[in-house]
Design a protein around this motif. Structure first.
Motif, PDB file in Angstrom:
ATOM      1  N   THR A 191     -24.514  19.369  -8.645  1.00  0.00           N
ATOM      2  CA  THR A 191     -25.321  20.497  -8.195  1.00  0.00           C
ATOM      3  C   THR A 191     -26.780  20.095  -8.060  1.00  0.00           C
ATOM      4  O   THR A 191     -27.487  20.537  -7.145  1.00  0.00           O
ATOM      5  N   PHE A 192     -27.228  19.255  -8.974  1.00  0.00           N
ATOM      6  CA  PHE A 192     -28.594  18.729  -8.898  1.00  0.00           C
ATOM      7  C   PHE A 192     -28.790  17.948  -7.603  1.00  0.00           C
ATOM      8  O   PHE A 192     -29.825  18.064  -6.940  1.00  0.00           O
ATOM      9  N   SER A 193     -27.809  17.135  -7.232  1.00  0.00           N
ATOM     10  CA  SER A 193     -27.903  16.364  -5.997  1.00  0.00           C
ATOM     11  C   SER A 193     -27.954  17.273  -4.776  1.00  0.00           C
ATOM     12  O   SER A 193     -28.668  16.999  -3.810  1.00  0.00           O
ATOM     13  N   ILE A 194     -27.199  18.382  -4.827  1.00  0.00           N
ATOM     14  CA  ILE A 194     -27.217  19.337  -3.722  1.00  0.00           C
ATOM     15  C   ILE A 194     -28.612  19.952  -3.586  1.00  0.00           C
ATOM     16  O   ILE A 194     -29.190  20.017  -2.497  1.00  0.00           O
ATOM     17  N   GLY A 195     -29.164  20.413  -4.714  1.00  0.00           N
ATOM     18  CA  GLY A 195     -30.504  20.983  -4.686  1.00  0.00           C
ATOM     19  C   GLY A 195     -31.542  19.977  -4.243  1.00  0.00           C
ATOM     20  O   GLY A 195     -32.485  20.307  -3.507  1.00  0.00           O
ATOM     21  N   ASN A 196     -31.364  18.741  -4.666  1.00  0.00           N
ATOM     22  CA  ASN A 196     -32.284  17.678  -4.275  1.00  0.00           C
ATOM     23  C   ASN A 196     -32.232  17.429  -2.775  1.00  0.00           C
ATOM     24  O   ASN A 196     -33.250  17.144  -2.144  1.00  0.00           O
ATOM     25  N   THR A 197     -31.049  17.545  -2.196  1.00  0.00           N
ATOM     26  CA  THR A 197     -30.897  17.325  -0.759  1.00  0.00           C
ATOM     27  C   THR A 197     -31.474  18.497   0.039  1.00  0.00           C
ATOM     28  O   THR A 197     -32.176  18.297   1.037  1.00  0.00           O
ATOM     29  N   MET A 198     -31.204  19.727  -0.390  1.00  0.00           N
ATOM     30  CA  MET A 198     -31.746  20.889   0.303  1.00  0.00           C
ATOM     31  C   MET A 198     -33.273  20.910   0.229  1.00  0.00           C
ATOM     32  O   MET A 198     -33.939  21.402   1.140  1.00  0.00           O
ATOM     33  N   LYS A 199     -33.807  20.362  -0.837  1.00  0.00           N
ATOM     34  CA  LYS A 199     -35.263  20.260  -0.982  1.00  0.00           C
ATOM     35  C   LYS A 199     -35.866  19.430   0.140  1.00  0.00           C
ATOM     36  O   LYS A 199     -36.995  19.666   0.582  1.00  0.00           O
ATOM     37  N   ARG A 200     -35.114  18.459   0.630  1.00  0.00           N
ATOM     38  CA  ARG A 200     -35.648  17.542   1.645  1.00  0.00           C
ATOM     39  C   ARG A 200     -35.893  18.246   2.979  1.00  0.00           C
ATOM     40  O   ARG A 200     -36.673  17.761   3.797  1.00  0.00           O
ATOM     41  N   ILE A 201     -35.228  19.352   3.208  1.00  0.00           N
ATOM     42  CA  ILE A 201     -35.478  20.090   4.452  1.00  0.00           C
ATOM     43  C   ILE A 201     -36.940  20.509   4.531  1.00  0.00           C
ATOM     44  O   ILE A 201     -37.618  20.287   5.541  1.00  0.00           O
ATOM     45  N   SER A 202     -37.435  21.095   3.442  1.00  0.00           N
ATOM     46  CA  SER A 202     -38.837  21.524   3.428  1.00  0.00           C
ATOM     47  C   SER A 202     -39.782  20.338   3.499  1.00  0.00           C
ATOM     48  O   SER A 202     -40.839  20.411   4.137  1.00  0.00           O
ATOM     49  N   VAL A 203     -39.414  19.227   2.867  1.00  0.00           N
ATOM     50  CA  VAL A 203     -40.268  18.038   2.902  1.00  0.00           C
ATOM     51  C   VAL A 203     -40.316  17.455   4.310  1.00  0.00           C
ATOM     52  O   VAL A 203     -41.397  17.094   4.821  1.00  0.00           O
ATOM     53  N   ILE A 204     -39.169  17.357   4.971  1.00  0.00           N
ATOM     54  CA  ILE A 204     -39.108  16.796   6.326  1.00  0.00           C
ATOM     55  C   ILE A 204     -39.932  17.630   7.294  1.00  0.00           C
ATOM     56  O   ILE A 204     -40.754  17.105   8.062  1.00  0.00           O
ATOM     57  N   VAL A 205     -39.722  18.944   7.269  1.00  0.00           N
ATOM     58  CA  VAL A 205     -40.428  19.823   8.202  1.00  0.00           C
ATOM     59  C   VAL A 205     -41.932  19.794   7.959  1.00  0.00           C
ATOM     60  O   VAL A 205     -42.730  19.656   8.899  1.00  0.00           O
ATOM     61  N   SER A 206     -42.338  19.902   6.704  1.00  0.00           N
ATOM     62  CA  SER A 206     -43.775  19.931   6.400  1.00  0.00           C
ATOM     63  C   SER A 206     -44.455  18.615   6.737  1.00  0.00           C
ATOM     64  O   SER A 206     -45.587  18.600   7.241  1.00  0.00           O
ATOM     65  N   SER A 207     -43.781  17.484   6.487  1.00  0.00           N
ATOM     66  CA  SER A 207     -44.391  16.179   6.787  1.00  0.00           C
ATOM     67  C   SER A 207     -44.532  15.960   8.288  1.00  0.00           C
ATOM     68  O   SER A 207     -45.530  15.384   8.749  1.00  0.00           O
ATOM     69  N   ILE A 208     -43.556  16.429   9.072  1.00  0.00           N
ATOM     70  CA  ILE A 208     -43.642  16.300  10.533  1.00  0.00           C
ATOM     71  C   ILE A 208     -44.827  17.104  11.067  1.00  0.00           C
ATOM     72  O   ILE A 208     -45.567  16.655  11.951  1.00  0.00           O
ATOM     73  N   ILE A 209     -45.022  18.304  10.488  1.00  0.00           N
ATOM     74  CA  ILE A 209     -46.121  19.164  10.950  1.00  0.00           C
ATOM     75  C   ILE A 209     -47.475  18.584  10.541  1.00  0.00           C
ATOM     76  O   ILE A 209     -48.411  18.511  11.350  1.00  0.00           O
ATOM     77  N   ILE A 210     -47.592  18.149   9.295  1.00  0.00           N
ATOM     78  CA  ILE A 210     -48.894  17.700   8.782  1.00  0.00           C
ATOM     79  C   ILE A 210     -49.299  16.347   9.359  1.00  0.00           C
ATOM     80  O   ILE A 210     -50.455  16.150   9.761  1.00  0.00           O
ATOM     81  N   PHE A 211     -48.353  15.410   9.440  1.00  0.00           N
ATOM     82  CA  PHE A 211     -48.691  14.065   9.901  1.00  0.00           C
ATOM     83  C   PHE A 211     -48.438  13.859  11.393  1.00  0.00           C
ATOM     84  O   PHE A 211     -48.586  12.741  11.896  1.00  0.00           O
ATOM     85  N   HIS A 212     -48.010  14.919  12.072  1.00  0.00           N
ATOM     86  CA  HIS A 212     -47.765  14.853  13.522  1.00  0.00           C
ATOM     87  C   HIS A 212     -46.821  13.688  13.867  1.00  0.00           C
ATOM     88  O   HIS A 212     -47.065  12.919  14.796  1.00  0.00           O
ATOM     89  N   THR A 213     -45.741  13.607  13.096  1.00  0.00           N
ATOM     90  CA  THR A 213     -44.774  12.530  13.299  1.00  0.00           C
ATOM     91  C   THR A 213     -44.003  12.754  14.591  1.00  0.00           C
ATOM     92  O   THR A 213     -43.411  13.827  14.800  1.00  0.00           O
TER      93      THR A 213
END
Length: 391
Positions: A344-366
């Motif tokens: 379950t921890f791994s699932i939560g850790n993976t779902m967390k990456r959605i917010s990280v991916i989206v925010s990093s693309i927006i902030i760093f203009h990837t």
């Protein structure tokens, strides 16, 4: 107080709020209440009930006759109708879910902030081994100050605890450095797309080493996860083999860390917060000599001067922020791990990456190609299917 006795048609009985008010065979009745197995009249039990009773009120009073004898009124209700107990259990379960939800939301938010500052630091100061060491050092210092000032209760540990913690610390150190090396070479979004394949590593390790079995739906859900990660990697504009391998090694190391941590926390009086604090301290001792050997003070001094000349004093704030937020998000994640299973921890850790991916693309203009975004979406969809299959 709960009375467990079998129901009978023979009076006297306790039903609802009935009153025991019979003088006949009073001594036998008293004996049966105290020692039900020693009834004076074996053929006719005085009291017998099939459902346990919760005594809600006991009162004593005296008869109005000349020979006063103190009597007892016993009010009770059946255990299977005890609404207060059921309500407390429901509230406890609901409170636990809310608590875990708050942990997850805080964990994800802190992780987003950490990744932003971490990437800023690595862009200006490309020395991931020192950056990783400073993150552990900052967290260790924060917790030792908390223990010294008694803001947090210091853990009660022994040699056996540190012995059990050592393999966890090794896995944590490897995963931490590997992830930092990956983010120093590639975009944050790419690192986390690859790291979204962690459930596949979790299932592989749990199946091969722990002997756990999973239904076919779990294995089928790994296909889009692996396929989506592969598609995103092939179409990544800034692909780098060191960055790719760092993310893969980090996946494997963190799966071992989560499994070892869950085992190590069982039967221990150390809380999740203090467990991670001890883990940081031990990982710091493991990592420091390797960081000095790989990079060294001379490279750090030259890189420091370059970063200050390019960024200015803000660089010091970035470095401090990434170190503090790294400890905070990991601390909260371990508080979550204390309540849930490694998978379950791994699932939560993976779902967390959605917010990280989206925010990093927006902030760093990837720059993201449509096929690259499709691969990331497929991997995230696979993670959702995986979580549903596990439930």
């Amino acid at each position: 107080m709960i009375c467990s006795i079998k129901q009978s048609t023979i009076t006297p009985t306790i039903n609802g709020s009935d009153t025991i008010f019979r003088r006949k065979n009073m001594s036998a009745m008293q004996r049966s209440l105290i020692l039900p197995s020693l009834n004076a009249n074996k053929s006719k039990p005085v009291l017998s009930m099939s459902k346990p009773l919760h005594v809600s009120k006991v009162e004593s009073f005296a008869l109005s006759r000349p020979q006063k004898r103190t009597m007892i009124t016993c009010k009770a209700y059946e255990a299977d109708r005890s609404e207060p107990i059921e309500a407390s259990e429901v509230k406890s379960e609901a409170a636990k879910r809310v608590k875990i939800g708050i942990y997850f939301a805080t964990w994800w938010a802190l992780n987003v902030v950490f990744n932003i500052y971490n990437k800023k630091v690595l862009n200006a100061f490309p020395y991931p081994w020192l950056t990783s060491t400073l993150s552990l050092a900052c967290g260790s210092l924060m917790m030792m100050i908390s223990w010294a000032t008694r803001i947090a209760e210091a853990p009660n540990t022994d040699f056996e605890f540190w012995k059990t913690l050592f393999p966890v610390a090794v896995a944590h150190t490897i995963g931490h450095v590997a992830a930092t090396v990956s983010m120093s070479k590639v975009a944050v979004s790419f690192t986390h797309i690859i790291k979204s394949g962690e459930p596949a590593f979790s299932v592989l390790v749990s199946r091969s080493l722990l002997g756990e079995t999973f239904p076919p739906s779990v294995y089928m859900s790994l296909v889009p996860i692996i396929g989506g990660c592969a598609l995103a990697a092939v179409t990544e504009l800034n692909f780098n083999m060191i960055g790719f391998m760092g993310a893969m090694i980090s996946n494997l190391a963190f799966v071992f860390r989560n499994i070892f941590s869950k085992r190590g926390m069982k039967g221990k009086s150390v809380s999740g917060m203090n467990y991670y604090a001890c883990l940081s301290i031990l990982s710091l001792f493991i990592l420091t000599p390797f960081a000095i050997a790989v990079e060294g003070p001379q490279m750090w001094a030259a890189g420091w001067q370059t970063a200050l000349s390019q960024i200015g004093p803000n660089f010091i704030w970035w470095l401090a922020a990434q170190s503090v937020f790294y400890h905070l998000y990991n601390q909260v994640s371990y508080m979550s791990l204390n309540e849930i299973s490694p998978l379950t921890f791994s699932i939560g850790n993976t779902m967390k990456r959605i917010s990280v991916i989206v925010s990093s693309i927006i902030i760093f203009h990837t720059p993201v190609q449509p096929i690259n975004a499709l691969g990331a979406a497929i991997a995230v969809l696979g993670t959702f299917l995986y979580s549903q299959a596990k439930q």
